[in-house]
Design an enzyme around this catalytic site. Sequence first.
Site, PDB file in Angstrom:
ATOM      1  N   ASN A 188       0.795  -1.216   0.000  1.00  0.00           N
ATOM      2  CA  ASN A 188       0.000   0.000   0.000  1.00  0.00           C
ATOM      3  C   ASN A 188       0.835   1.278   0.000  1.00  0.00           C
ATOM      4  O   ASN A 188       0.297   2.369   0.200  1.00  0.00           O
ATOM      5  CB  ASN A 188      -0.960   0.003   1.191  1.00  0.00           C
ATOM      6  CG  ASN A 188      -1.786  -1.254   1.253  1.00  0.00           C
ATOM      7  OD1 ASN A 188      -1.581  -2.083   2.137  1.00  0.00           O
ATOM      8  ND2 ASN A 188      -2.692  -1.445   0.307  1.00  0.00           N
ATOM      9  N   ILE A 190       0.930   6.784  -0.092  1.00  0.00           N
ATOM     10  CA  ILE A 190       0.269   5.821   0.787  1.00  0.00           C
ATOM     11  C   ILE A 190      -1.177   5.657   0.352  1.00  0.00           C
ATOM     12  O   ILE A 190      -1.900   6.640   0.201  1.00  0.00           O
ATOM     13  CB  ILE A 190       0.308   6.304   2.254  1.00  0.00           C
ATOM     14  CG1 ILE A 190       1.749   6.614   2.682  1.00  0.00           C
ATOM     15  CG2 ILE A 190      -0.342   5.274   3.182  1.00  0.00           C
ATOM     16  CD1 ILE A 190       1.848   7.412   3.971  1.00  0.00           C
ATOM     17  N   CYS A 191      -1.600   4.417   0.179  1.00  0.00           N
ATOM     18  CA  CYS A 191      -2.993   4.118  -0.162  1.00  0.00           C
ATOM     19  C   CYS A 191      -3.737   3.800   1.133  1.00  0.00           C
ATOM     20  O   CYS A 191      -3.661   2.687   1.652  1.00  0.00           O
ATOM     21  CB  CYS A 191      -3.058   2.936  -1.129  1.00  0.00           C
ATOM     22  SG  CYS A 191      -4.738   2.543  -1.649  1.00  0.00           S
ATOM     23  N   LEU A 192      -4.405   4.808   1.671  1.00  0.00           N
ATOM     24  CA  LEU A 192      -5.159   4.671   2.910  1.00  0.00           C
ATOM     25  C   LEU A 192      -6.338   5.633   2.825  1.00  0.00           C
ATOM     26  O   LEU A 192      -6.142   6.849   2.654  1.00  0.00           O
ATOM     27  CB  LEU A 192      -4.260   4.999   4.111  1.00  0.00           C
ATOM     28  CG  LEU A 192      -4.816   4.796   5.501  1.00  0.00           C
ATOM     29  CD1 LEU A 192      -5.181   3.332   5.747  1.00  0.00           C
ATOM     30  CD2 LEU A 192      -3.814   5.267   6.552  1.00  0.00           C
ATOM     31  N   ASP A 244      -6.336  -4.029  -2.014  1.00  0.00           N
ATOM     32  CA  ASP A 244      -6.397  -2.680  -2.580  1.00  0.00           C
ATOM     33  C   ASP A 244      -4.972  -2.128  -2.631  1.00  0.00           C
ATOM     34  O   ASP A 244      -4.661  -1.123  -2.004  1.00  0.00           O
ATOM     35  CB  ASP A 244      -7.305  -1.791  -1.727  1.00  0.00           C
ATOM     36  CG  ASP A 244      -7.520  -0.419  -2.346  1.00  0.00           C
ATOM     37  OD1 ASP A 244      -7.348  -0.266  -3.579  1.00  0.00           O
ATOM     38  OD2 ASP A 244      -7.836   0.525  -1.587  1.00  0.00           O
TER      39      ASP A 244
END
Length: 146
Positions: free
Chosen positions: A77, A84-86, A117
């Site tokens: 992620n 950052i994928c959050l 994801d």
Amino acid sequence: MSARAIQRINAEHKAMASNTSVYSVGIDDAFKWHATIYGPQGTPYAGGIFRINIEFPEDYPFKPPKYTFGTRIYHPNINSNGSICLDILKDKWTPSLTVEKALLSISALLAAPNPDDPLVPEIGEQFKNDRFKFDQTARKWTEQYA
């Protein structure tokens, strides 16, 4: 610069300054911070110290700050640019969230990656299909870069 944003940023900095066991914050200017988070125990990131760059928008807290890793990390992620994928850092952000809560969420992401994801699909696939090799590589990168 928005006086309201600066007031909120300063209040958050003051509130976090006493909690150096979790992170430390240094300020280059009111809208740019550098924080550190520690790799969670029981993960391949344990023992690592990771720098997070934080840039606040002029309309903070109504828009989220931009968080990026300044330390290389092997994670599904987090990409090579440190993005950052959050969800709470993007479309799930609310003004009630704080930098401290976001850093805790980033730390939780290190402990529990979301390979369904991924920002880096190859690492997400490796996490799901060859966890041993993923852990080995993540541990190696932590030792090397963090």
